[in-house]
Each structure stands twice: as C-alpha cells, then as structure tokens.
Design an enzyme around this catalytic site. Sequence first.
Site, PDB file in Angstrom:
ATOM      1  N   HIS A 331      11.344  36.119  -2.185  1.00 28.18           N
ATOM      2  CA  HIS A 331      12.549  36.144  -2.917  1.00 28.18           C
ATOM      3  C   HIS A 331      13.035  37.618  -2.867  1.00 28.18           C
ATOM      4  O   HIS A 331      12.230  38.518  -2.915  1.00 28.18           O
ATOM      5  CB  HIS A 331      12.586  35.561  -4.557  1.00 28.18           C
ATOM      6  CG  HIS A 331      13.930  35.243  -5.035  1.00 28.18           C
ATOM      7  ND1 HIS A 331      14.658  36.497  -5.728  1.00 28.18           N
ATOM      8  CD2 HIS A 331      14.815  34.287  -4.950  1.00 28.18           C
ATOM      9  CE1 HIS A 331      15.748  35.721  -5.936  1.00 28.18           C
ATOM     10  NE2 HIS A 331      15.877  34.550  -5.594  1.00 28.18           N
ATOM     11  N   ASP A 390      13.050  26.749  -4.254  1.00 21.87           N
ATOM     12  CA  ASP A 390      13.385  25.739  -2.995  1.00 21.87           C
ATOM     13  C   ASP A 390      11.928  25.303  -2.679  1.00 21.87           C
ATOM     14  O   ASP A 390      11.699  24.155  -2.177  1.00 21.87           O
ATOM     15  CB  ASP A 390      13.922  26.671  -1.941  1.00 21.87           C
ATOM     16  CG  ASP A 390      15.366  27.085  -1.996  1.00 21.87           C
ATOM     17  OD1 ASP A 390      16.002  26.073  -2.615  1.00 21.87           O
ATOM     18  OD2 ASP A 390      15.757  27.977  -1.915  1.00 21.87           O
TER      19      ASP A 390
END
Length: 453
Positions: A331, A390
């Site tokens: 991320h 996700d």
Amino acid sequence: MTVDRDNMEEKLNELVEFSRTSGKIDMKLYTEYDVKRGLRDSAGKGVLTGLTEISDVIGFEVTEQGEKIPANGKLYYQGYDVSELVRGFRNRRFGFEEITYLLLFGELPQKHQLDDFVEILGSFRELPEAFTRDVIMKAPSTNMMNSMQKCVLTLYSYDKNPEDTSIQNILRQSLSMVAKMPLLAVYSYHTYRHCFQGHNLVIRNPKPELSLAENLLQMLHPDGKYTELEAKVLDVALVLHAEHGGGNNSTFTTHVVSSSGTDTYSAVAASLGSLKGPKHGGANLKVQEMFEDIKLHVTDWEDEEKLRNYLNLILDKQAFDHAGLIYGMGHAVYTESDPRAVILKEYAQKLSEEKNLEKEYTLYTTVERIAGECIARKRRLLKPVCANVDFFSGFVYTMLGLPKELYTPLFAIARISGWSAHRIEELVNSSKIIRPAYKYVGHHKKYAELEER
C-alpha cells in the site's frame, strides 16, 4: 459507399504508430525538471495538494526527531477510529448508513437523527418511473461500471434542478445517489445476465425496512434470501470502502471535477470512470484471478515451499499475468498493516466457517504471510509489505455469492458516501479551479503549406 475494411485497418495501424512516437517523452526530462509523476515525490509519497477533515490515513509513527517508523495502520473517519466504529455496530445493528451520516456531517448521529436520516435515504431509494426499462435495459453494457455511469448521467435529465450547486441542492442529490446506487448496479447486472447470457430477468424492489446491505443481498440473490452473518459482513465491507482520504484517484477526481463548478451527476460519473480502472477499484478482481491461478498450479495448499516458489515465479514475471505483481499486497501509505484488511480478515474467517471454506481461508492467510516475505526480499525493501483491503474483499464477495461483475460496482456503492462528502468539502472551501502545471518539452516548428509538406 463501400468501405474497404482491410485497407482502413492498415491506415488506422499507421496512425497508431504515429501516436506512439509523437507522444513519447524522454524519461530523463522528468528528473531534469523534477516532475512529480503521478503527483508523487521520488520516495513515492503523495504530493500535498489539499486539506481535508473527512478522513485520516496513517501508516507510520513519527519520532521526536522527525523519523518515520513503520506502524500498524490507522484509518479515521471524521476523527473516529474506523476499528472502534465497526466494533460499535454490535448485534444486528448495521453501520453503513451511520457512517454515511458521519462522513457528510462530521459527527456521529443521535438515535433520532439516525432514524430520520435512514428514513430520508429510504425516500430516495426509488428510480424514476420506467427508468429501468427506458435507461438500464436500453443498450446494456457488459461492464456494470459503464452502465452505472450512463445511468448516473441520465438521472440529470430527471432532476428538476440539476445545475444548482448550492450545498442544499448538492446534499439532496448526494443522498439520492447514495440511495439509488445499489439499484443501478444490481439492475444493470440482471439486465446483463438477461441480454448477454440468456437468463430470466427478475427485478426485485428494495424494501424500506431493510438496510442498504440487506437490500443489496435480497435484490441480488435469486431467492432473495441471505443469512444474518452475510448481511453483517457486507455491511462491514461497505463501511471499510466508504472513504479513504482525498488523495486516492477517484476522490481526487471528485475534487478536480467539482472545482470546475460542474453538476453533481457529471462529477459522480467522472469518479466512476476513475474507479473502474484496474489500478484502483478493479484490484480485488485481480486478486481473485491470481488465487484461481495459484490453486491451478499449487494443488497442495499446505505445502508452503511450493507456494513460496510459485509466488516467486509471479514476482519474476514468469507466472500468472507476467506483470511481476502479487495483487492485494502493499500500500502507498500503510506499512505494518492495513486496518481495513485486518477487520475484513476477521469477518472473512467467520464467514468461511459458516460456508465450510476454512481451508481456503487458510490458503489466503498463508499466501499473505509468505508474499510479504517474498516481496521484501525480491525488491530489497526496508519497510514491511502488508496485505491491503483488496486481498480479502474478493474472497468475501465470493463467499457472499456476489458475481465478479459487481466487485467494482460494490466499491462504488460504498465510496459514493466519501465522494459526496469530499464534493461538498471542495465547494465549501475553495473558489479556485484545480489546475496543476505541465511543462512543454517539445520543439516549436515553422508552419508549411499542405502542398509543401
């Protein structure tokens, strides 16, 4: 006039080559002029382009000396820790409507305020008369995001005051969008199945007494049924996807487009276009496709050595889609952990137990652990690599019986709350159009008449 298709294709291919060469910029120039590509600095950190009070995304702790230290991620909605908010939705209480209120108005509602707000949303949870037949079912799309864009833009024509950008009118339009987005997504999907796959068309109306998550499931499932846990997990997933700062691509799009003074429907359609991209909202689908590929090539899910070897092949661009990426890992801000992934992982475990899919859940957690180690070693990274939201969301949607065509639309159904809050924040605080600079690095040329070229 008869068109020579082969000749036309050849001419188009020639133009494609012109486009490739004319649009190519020397990469060294980006360094020379210190261009922040993707609005990021050389370390990959986002360039500060605005201020917000809507949410805070934290991935580091800062020492007294100003040094950044990787830490467990924190996400705050209007100052409230999202982990505490989710824990507050005890028993059968659903949270998405409450979170929408919080994002829009800055404070958690009292009981009577929440009841009134839910009632207002319910009053907007209807499409205009014959809208499903005249808009959704006409010229259907194979991609639900495009269908939703079309529907949102067409709703402009049904609004008696679409161009009014007063906060009062934008709030009305925003609440209408929050309420209608599930219908646009689900009805577009049913139309797609009917028109492209030959299934019977069944359109089920929303029920005013149900939460948004419950209505999604009852409108989508063929028998209209769902378990209490299924509704709870979907509600939590919507809460976690509702907002994530002003810098993510679709929310920044909301700010950019809203700053031009355009109408709400155009702003939402633009944000939907951003979210559709596989680098943004479509990432969870890539995770699911990757796991299907892993299952195909590593049949013994308990063999960690074989899993590690295959993940290394993926990173070396020798397996899966040859992109060299383990999707769902890493991320831009979070380091030790993504708080959304931590929460969704907990609910994924509960749902896997109800669905008798504990072995598949274990596969996900094993890959999560091994992938972080493989990426850090292969890329020689100094900071940790964590799973992002996700990584588990696609698995959760699969267990909920949701089709892959609706993975990204579900993201949009949730994120419309955050987009609406940011649109209002942009218009309340700014009178300037967002206009970053681009430096011209081409060459000035002398014009020549057509006959002389």
